[in-house]
Design a protein around this motif. Structure first.
Motif, short mmCIF file in Angstrom:
data_model
loop_
_atom_site.label_atom_id
_atom_site.label_comp_id
_atom_site.label_asym_id
_atom_site.label_seq_id
_atom_site.Cartn_x
_atom_site.Cartn_y
_atom_site.Cartn_z
N PHE A 93 66.56 -24.83 11.45
CA PHE A 93 66.19 -24.41 10.10
C PHE A 93 64.94 -25.16 9.63
O PHE A 93 64.84 -26.38 9.74
CB PHE A 93 67.35 -24.68 9.14
CG PHE A 93 67.06 -24.31 7.71
CD1 PHE A 93 66.92 -22.99 7.34
CD2 PHE A 93 66.92 -25.30 6.73
CE1 PHE A 93 66.65 -22.64 6.01
CE2 PHE A 93 66.66 -24.96 5.42
CZ PHE A 93 66.53 -23.63 5.05
N VAL A 94 63.96 -24.40 9.12
CA VAL A 94 62.73 -24.99 8.60
C VAL A 94 62.75 -25.02 7.08
O VAL A 94 62.47 -26.05 6.47
CB VAL A 94 61.51 -24.20 9.10
CG1 VAL A 94 60.22 -24.79 8.51
CG2 VAL A 94 61.45 -24.20 10.60
N GLY A 95 63.06 -23.89 6.47
CA GLY A 95 63.05 -23.88 5.01
C GLY A 95 63.37 -22.50 4.47
O GLY A 95 63.51 -21.52 5.20
N GLY A 96 63.48 -22.46 3.16
CA GLY A 96 63.78 -21.21 2.49
C GLY A 96 63.24 -21.21 1.06
O GLY A 96 62.97 -22.25 0.47
N VAL A 97 63.08 -20.03 0.55
CA VAL A 97 62.60 -19.84 -0.82
C VAL A 97 63.52 -18.85 -1.51
O VAL A 97 63.87 -17.81 -0.94
CB VAL A 97 61.16 -19.30 -0.85
CG1 VAL A 97 60.70 -19.08 -2.28
CG2 VAL A 97 60.21 -20.24 -0.12
N LYS A 98 63.90 -19.19 -2.72
CA LYS A 98 64.67 -18.27 -3.55
C LYS A 98 63.85 -18.07 -4.83
O LYS A 98 63.56 -19.03 -5.54
CB LYS A 98 66.04 -18.84 -3.88
CG LYS A 98 66.92 -17.90 -4.71
CD LYS A 98 68.27 -18.54 -5.03
CE LYS A 98 69.16 -18.58 -3.80
NZ LYS A 98 70.54 -19.06 -4.14
N ALA A 99 63.45 -16.84 -5.08
CA ALA A 99 62.57 -16.57 -6.22
C ALA A 99 62.97 -15.25 -6.88
O ALA A 99 63.52 -14.36 -6.24
CB ALA A 99 61.12 -16.51 -5.77
N ARG A 100 62.65 -15.16 -8.14
CA ARG A 100 62.87 -13.93 -8.90
C ARG A 100 61.67 -13.71 -9.80
O ARG A 100 61.25 -14.61 -10.54
CB ARG A 100 64.16 -14.01 -9.72
CG ARG A 100 64.46 -12.72 -10.49
CD ARG A 100 65.90 -12.75 -11.06
NE ARG A 100 66.13 -13.91 -11.88
CZ ARG A 100 65.78 -13.98 -13.17
NH1 ARG A 100 65.17 -12.96 -13.76
NH2 ARG A 100 66.02 -15.08 -13.87
N LEU A 101 61.10 -12.53 -9.73
CA LEU A 101 59.91 -12.23 -10.52
C LEU A 101 60.23 -12.29 -12.00
O LEU A 101 61.33 -11.94 -12.44
CB LEU A 101 59.40 -10.83 -10.18
CG LEU A 101 59.14 -10.54 -8.71
CD1 LEU A 101 58.63 -9.12 -8.55
CD2 LEU A 101 58.17 -11.53 -8.12
N GLY A 102 59.27 -12.75 -12.79
CA GLY A 102 59.45 -12.81 -14.23
C GLY A 102 58.71 -14.00 -14.80
O GLY A 102 57.79 -14.55 -14.19
N LEU A 103 59.13 -14.40 -16.01
CA LEU A 103 58.48 -15.51 -16.68
C LEU A 103 59.31 -16.78 -16.54
O LEU A 103 60.54 -16.74 -16.68
CB LEU A 103 58.29 -15.21 -18.17
CG LEU A 103 57.27 -14.13 -18.53
CD1 LEU A 103 57.13 -14.06 -20.05
CD2 LEU A 103 55.92 -14.41 -17.89
N PRO A 104 58.67 -17.93 -16.27
CA PRO A 104 59.39 -19.20 -16.24
C PRO A 104 60.03 -19.50 -17.59
O PRO A 104 59.57 -19.03 -18.64
CB PRO A 104 58.30 -20.22 -15.91
CG PRO A 104 57.20 -19.42 -15.28
CD PRO A 104 57.25 -18.08 -15.93
N ASP A 105 61.06 -20.30 -17.57
CA ASP A 105 61.78 -20.66 -18.79
C ASP A 105 61.03 -21.78 -19.50
O ASP A 105 61.40 -22.95 -19.41
CB ASP A 105 63.21 -21.10 -18.45
CG ASP A 105 64.00 -21.47 -19.71
OD1 ASP A 105 63.59 -21.03 -20.81
OD2 ASP A 105 65.00 -22.21 -19.59
N MET A 106 59.98 -21.40 -20.18
CA MET A 106 59.19 -22.36 -20.96
C MET A 106 58.38 -21.59 -21.99
O MET A 106 58.25 -20.36 -21.89
CB MET A 106 58.31 -23.22 -20.06
CG MET A 106 57.40 -22.47 -19.12
SD MET A 106 56.52 -23.60 -18.00
CE MET A 106 57.86 -24.35 -17.08
N PRO A 107 57.85 -22.28 -23.01
CA PRO A 107 57.11 -21.57 -24.07
C PRO A 107 55.96 -20.74 -23.50
O PRO A 107 55.28 -21.14 -22.56
CB PRO A 107 56.59 -22.72 -24.95
CG PRO A 107 57.54 -23.84 -24.70
CD PRO A 107 57.95 -23.73 -23.27
N LEU A 108 55.75 -19.57 -24.11
CA LEU A 108 54.68 -18.69 -23.65
C LEU A 108 53.32 -19.38 -23.71
O LEU A 108 52.45 -19.11 -22.86
CB LEU A 108 54.65 -17.42 -24.51
CG LEU A 108 55.80 -16.43 -24.32
CD1 LEU A 108 55.66 -15.28 -25.30
CD2 LEU A 108 55.85 -15.90 -22.90
#
Length: 590
Positions: A93-108
């Motif tokens: 195993f080298v690595g993995g990424v878990k991502a979901r498109l959208g806006l980060p949880d922080m002020p605009l």
């Protein structure tokens, strides 16, 4: 140099309609789109194969073959001897990424712009790829027996979001009107089907992700540049991200509508092009704009009634000034000549009935005379026509765009009695003049109808002027349309009108023997003829166009922008170049 200086009739431009929206407004609606995006979670995992090459592995397959070890649930401070890590390492195993498109949880306000415009018609935009969720896990192998475990996630609540930056080309394509489109686009389709069935096409302007060239990668704490895990993120993840993004279609910046057989009366666009106008300072683009100055750059759509796409050229003014960026989303301008031609077609429907031909017929039988002053509909009526060179405003501030000048052929006649003792002369003329002018948010139409007549005679050596030549009918109608905006952002037109008479008082004074013959009634009959001919029209001509103006100007809103939103008017006014301009806001502004 602001939109008040819009002058699309300048030969350098010639565009029929322009819509310009700021980088700030495009980003606001794109962030709205991402904030409400129900995007699936993307999980990517990689292992070494027998040859030491990096290859993908299905997430669930990885967990199963690692005896239930889920790399995304192993804490960042896990001991390298943790059985779960040992099982993952056994699979390479080298690595993995878990991502979901959208806006980060922080002020605009803490988020970077989604797009940053380049200048010109073909320049790429910088596209920042943001994720609502972003987690990276991986093993760095240090020698044959040691390893370093990484499990890190994008900051939440505050901090700097992780994002990739790529230069991406803008592209335009035509889509099927029956394909799935946002509600605002669908509503516009319904409107056009009602107005021009089966005669329109829909174009979308989108970010062509296939052209993306990576510019920057995120700075991720605990992940050293050049490491295998870092290379996996920078080289592999970006392609997978774009692939996922494209499953829902490329990010769309706008939908626009063109008509295959445009009708000039209602400004139905046949072709659209686009360009980017950077903020100007002293008439020149700013060489190193600040972020705030970049936000005032405008994505400009130039439209033509022709089906030939217009060639974009730089504008000499700012569509939105720096201090206006937060006040509205963009502007729209309709070329003066186009709007004037529309007005001419609108008002000329009434003009024919106001054009009259006059006639004087004088005859005699022996020593008796027959006098007839009459009118009839004009054989060659005139209409309002555009003024080719619009001059300075009148003292009341109106600039005339259309003029009407009609005069029937002069009518005059004479007759001499059989004994040659008496001779009579008569004149009867009619003229109709008018102007259509604009000022601020108002359109003014006025017409003035003037009928002039005279009558004189001689008896022997004596001459008498029984009716001096003068305008005994002179009536002026003025109609004023005021353009406003209702609470829903749609055009609201109000109309006021009034008529005034400048006619000279009837000045018939019978003189000599002829004056005793009771001719006044025949003269007045001619004047009554004018009054009767115009009575049904003059007082109400040009007063019924509220609905036509409202529908036509509202119909210019032919774009739907990022976030699937159409725009509404904020205000309307005529520029110094007499273009009809409007400030715009999105239906659901951020």
């Amino acid at each position: 140099m602001s939109v008040s200086e819009s002058n699309l009739s300048d030969p350098r431009y010639g565009f029929d309609l322009v819509v310009a929206v700021t980088q700030t407004s495009v980003n606001a609606t794109l962030k709205q789109l991402l904030a409400g995006l129900a995007a699936p979670e993307v999980v990517l995992c990689y292992v070494y194969d027998a040859n030491g090459d990096l290859v993908p592995i299905d997430y669930q397959t990885l967990v199963t073959e690692a005896k239930g070890a889920d790399p995304f649930t192993i804490p960042p401070d896990a001991d390298p001897k943790d059985p779960r890590l040992v099982n993952l390492a056994a699979l390479g195993f080298v690595g993995g990424v878990k991502a979901r498109l959208g806006l980060p949880d922080m002020p605009l306000a803490d988020l970077p712009p989604i797009v940053t415009f380049g200048a010109g018609a073909g320049a790429p935009v910088r596209f920042n790829l943001l994720c609502a969720e972003f987690q990276i896990v991986g093993i760095e192998y240090i020698g044959p027996t040691h390893m370093k475990w990484t499990n890190t996630s994008q900051p939440s609540g505050s901090g700097t979001p992780w994002y990739f930056s790529a230069n991406v080309s803008l592209d335009i394509t035509t889509i099927d009107p029956n394909s799935r489109v946002p509600p605002a686009v669908q509503q516009r389709i319904i409107d056009l089907q009602h107005a021009a069935p089966n005669a329109f096409t829909i174009q979308k302007l989108f970010l062509d992700l296939d052209t993306a060239i990576l510019e920057t990668v995120p700075q991720i704490e605990g992940l050293s540049s050049g490491s295998v895990l870092w290379n996996m993120i920078s080289a592999v993840f970006l392609g997978a991200y774009f692939t996922q993004l494209k499953q829902s279609g490329d990010p769309v910046l706008s939908y626009s509508f063109t008509v295959t057989a445009p009708r000039s009366a209602t400004l139905q666009l046949g072709a659209v092009s686009r360009e980017v106008s950077p903020l100007l300072q002293n008439g020149h683009p700013i060489s190193n704009p600040t972020p705030a100055q970049s936000n005032a750059a405008a994505l400009v759509y130039v439209g033509s009634q022709s089906t030939t796409a217009p060639t974009p050229v730089p504008f000499a003014w700012n569509w939105v000034e720096l201090n206006e960026v937060d006040a509205f989303s963009g502007v729209q301008a309709v070329r003066r000549d186009v709007f004037a031609a529309y007005l001419a077609q609108l008002v000329n429907a009434e003009v024919g009935a106001l054009c009259l031909d006059t006639n004087v017929h004088l005859s005699h039988s022996g020593e008796s005379f027959t006098i007839k002053y009459s009118t009839a509909p004009a054989s060659a009526p005139r209409g309002f026509a555009p003024i080719s060179l619009v001059g300075l405003p009148s003292p009341d501030g109106f600039n005339d765009l259309l003029s009407l000048d009609f005069a029937c052929p002069p009518s005059h006649d004479s007759s001499t009695s059989a004994s040659h003792a008496v001779r009579i002369w008569g004149n009867y003329d009619y003229a109709l003049t008018g102007r259509v002018g604009v000022r601020g948010n108002q359109i003014r139409i006025w017409v003035e109808a003037v009928a002039s007549m005279s009558f004189k005679h001689t008896e022997g050596l004596a001459s008498f002027i029984d009716l001096p030549y003068a305008p005994y009918y002179d009536k002026k109608l003025t109609v004023l349309y005021t353009l406003g905006v209702d609470q829903n952002g749609l055009l609201q037109v109000t109309q006021t009108n009034g008529t005034v008479s400048h006619a000279k008082a009837w000045d018939f004074h019978p003189r000599g023997l002829v004056g005793l013959l009771g001719l006044e009634g025949h003269l007045k009959a001619g004047l009554t003829s004018v009054e009767d001919s115009l009575a049904a029209y003059i007082d109400r001509a040009f007063t019924r166009y509220v609905d036509d103006l409202t529908a036509t100007i509202n119909g210019y809103r032919a774009w739907v922008f990022p976030g699937n939103e159409a725009f509404t008017f904020k205000d309307l006014y005529f520029s110094d170049g007499h273009d009809l301009t409007a400030r715009l806001t999105y239906v659901n502004p951020n």
